[in-house]
Motif scaffolding. Sequence first.
Motif, PDB file in Angstrom:
ATOM      1  N   ARG A  22      -9.127  -5.352  10.291  1.00  0.00           N
ATOM      2  CA  ARG A  22      -8.046  -6.267   9.949  1.00  0.00           C
ATOM      3  C   ARG A  22      -7.078  -6.459  11.105  1.00  0.00           C
ATOM      4  O   ARG A  22      -6.276  -7.395  11.103  1.00  0.00           O
ATOM      5  N   SER A  23      -7.109  -5.556  12.089  1.00  0.00           N
ATOM      6  CA  SER A  23      -6.154  -5.620  13.195  1.00  0.00           C
ATOM      7  C   SER A  23      -6.859  -5.224  14.490  1.00  0.00           C
ATOM      8  O   SER A  23      -8.066  -4.927  14.483  1.00  0.00           O
ATOM      9  N   ARG A  87       2.923   2.052  -5.539  1.00  0.00           N
ATOM     10  CA  ARG A  87       1.657   1.369  -5.261  1.00  0.00           C
ATOM     11  C   ARG A  87       1.919  -0.030  -4.718  1.00  0.00           C
ATOM     12  O   ARG A  87       1.234  -0.490  -3.807  1.00  0.00           O
ATOM     13  N   LYS A  88       2.918  -0.701  -5.252  1.00  0.00           N
ATOM     14  CA  LYS A  88       3.275  -2.034  -4.776  1.00  0.00           C
ATOM     15  C   LYS A  88       3.789  -1.971  -3.344  1.00  0.00           C
ATOM     16  O   LYS A  88       3.409  -2.784  -2.495  1.00  0.00           O
ATOM     17  N   SER A  93       2.644  -2.927   2.487  1.00  0.00           N
ATOM     18  CA  SER A  93       2.712  -2.392   3.849  1.00  0.00           C
ATOM     19  C   SER A  93       1.378  -2.480   4.588  1.00  0.00           C
ATOM     20  O   SER A  93       1.336  -2.302   5.810  1.00  0.00           O
ATOM     21  N   LEU A  94       0.300  -2.761   3.859  1.00  0.00           N
ATOM     22  CA  LEU A  94      -1.033  -2.750   4.464  1.00  0.00           C
ATOM     23  C   LEU A  94      -1.312  -4.034   5.231  1.00  0.00           C
ATOM     24  O   LEU A  94      -0.925  -5.121   4.809  1.00  0.00           O
ATOM     25  N   ASP A 191      -9.715   1.834   7.164  1.00  0.00           N
ATOM     26  CA  ASP A 191      -8.260   1.639   7.132  1.00  0.00           C
ATOM     27  C   ASP A 191      -7.634   2.153   5.837  1.00  0.00           C
ATOM     28  O   ASP A 191      -6.603   2.833   5.859  1.00  0.00           O
ATOM     29  N   LEU A 192      -8.219   1.786   4.707  1.00  0.00           N
ATOM     30  CA  LEU A 192      -7.616   2.154   3.422  1.00  0.00           C
ATOM     31  C   LEU A 192      -7.688   3.655   3.169  1.00  0.00           C
ATOM     32  O   LEU A 192      -6.814   4.224   2.511  1.00  0.00           O
TER      33      LEU A 192
END
Length: 216
Positions: A22-23, A87-88, A93-94, A191-192
């Motif tokens: 993603r980055s 969680r939100k 932030s992801l 990443d996650l």
Amino acid sequence: MHITSEERDAVYKTIFSRRDVRSEFKPESVPDDVLNRILLAAHHAPSVGFMQPWDFIVVKNSTTKSAIKAGFLQAHAEAAELFEGERKAKYQSLKLEGIEEAPLGICVTCDRTRTGSVVLGRTAKPEMDLFSSVCAVQNLWLAARAENLGMGWVSIVHDNVIRDALRIPEHIDIIAYLCLGYVEKFHHTPDLERAGWLPRKEAKTAIHYEYWSEPD
């Protein structure tokens, strides 16, 4: 055709080191010969009834990418409202896409009408053509990793945004929008997983023998 142990090990290395990127995309372009090899690998995916229902739209235009990015931002904001509390905040932030940073976008589609209404192997399970197109995505992903290219699948965007941006006919199903390019590095873990969203399950927890559960 015999596969040597060195070739086997290279396949497993590619599978285990594949990442959803993603980055950290680099601006350098992907050479045409490399792109063509990747797309050829995707085109050699298995397909139900050998119908080969996929098409690949290669996106380089910055205006097109901006339109898709705007669609992502809208869907991302909608998704954030489905989570609560910590969680939100974690979700917000992801970093979940690289639409404008990646030099290439590739949209994978499925034409469910390609070989007619009756397809060998699709009669009892009609969604097999969609699954076939997902196999093309996986081939593309692994081929990209073998070429040391990063790839990310952008699922947080509504189909109508991609359909309008890429002028896709209504009868064509949109399977995936992918970001593709060279990256600064490949991380050892997804990443996650690194962000603490979820841990990787042990493979043994997903493997069953003979039955899903033992009979009563």
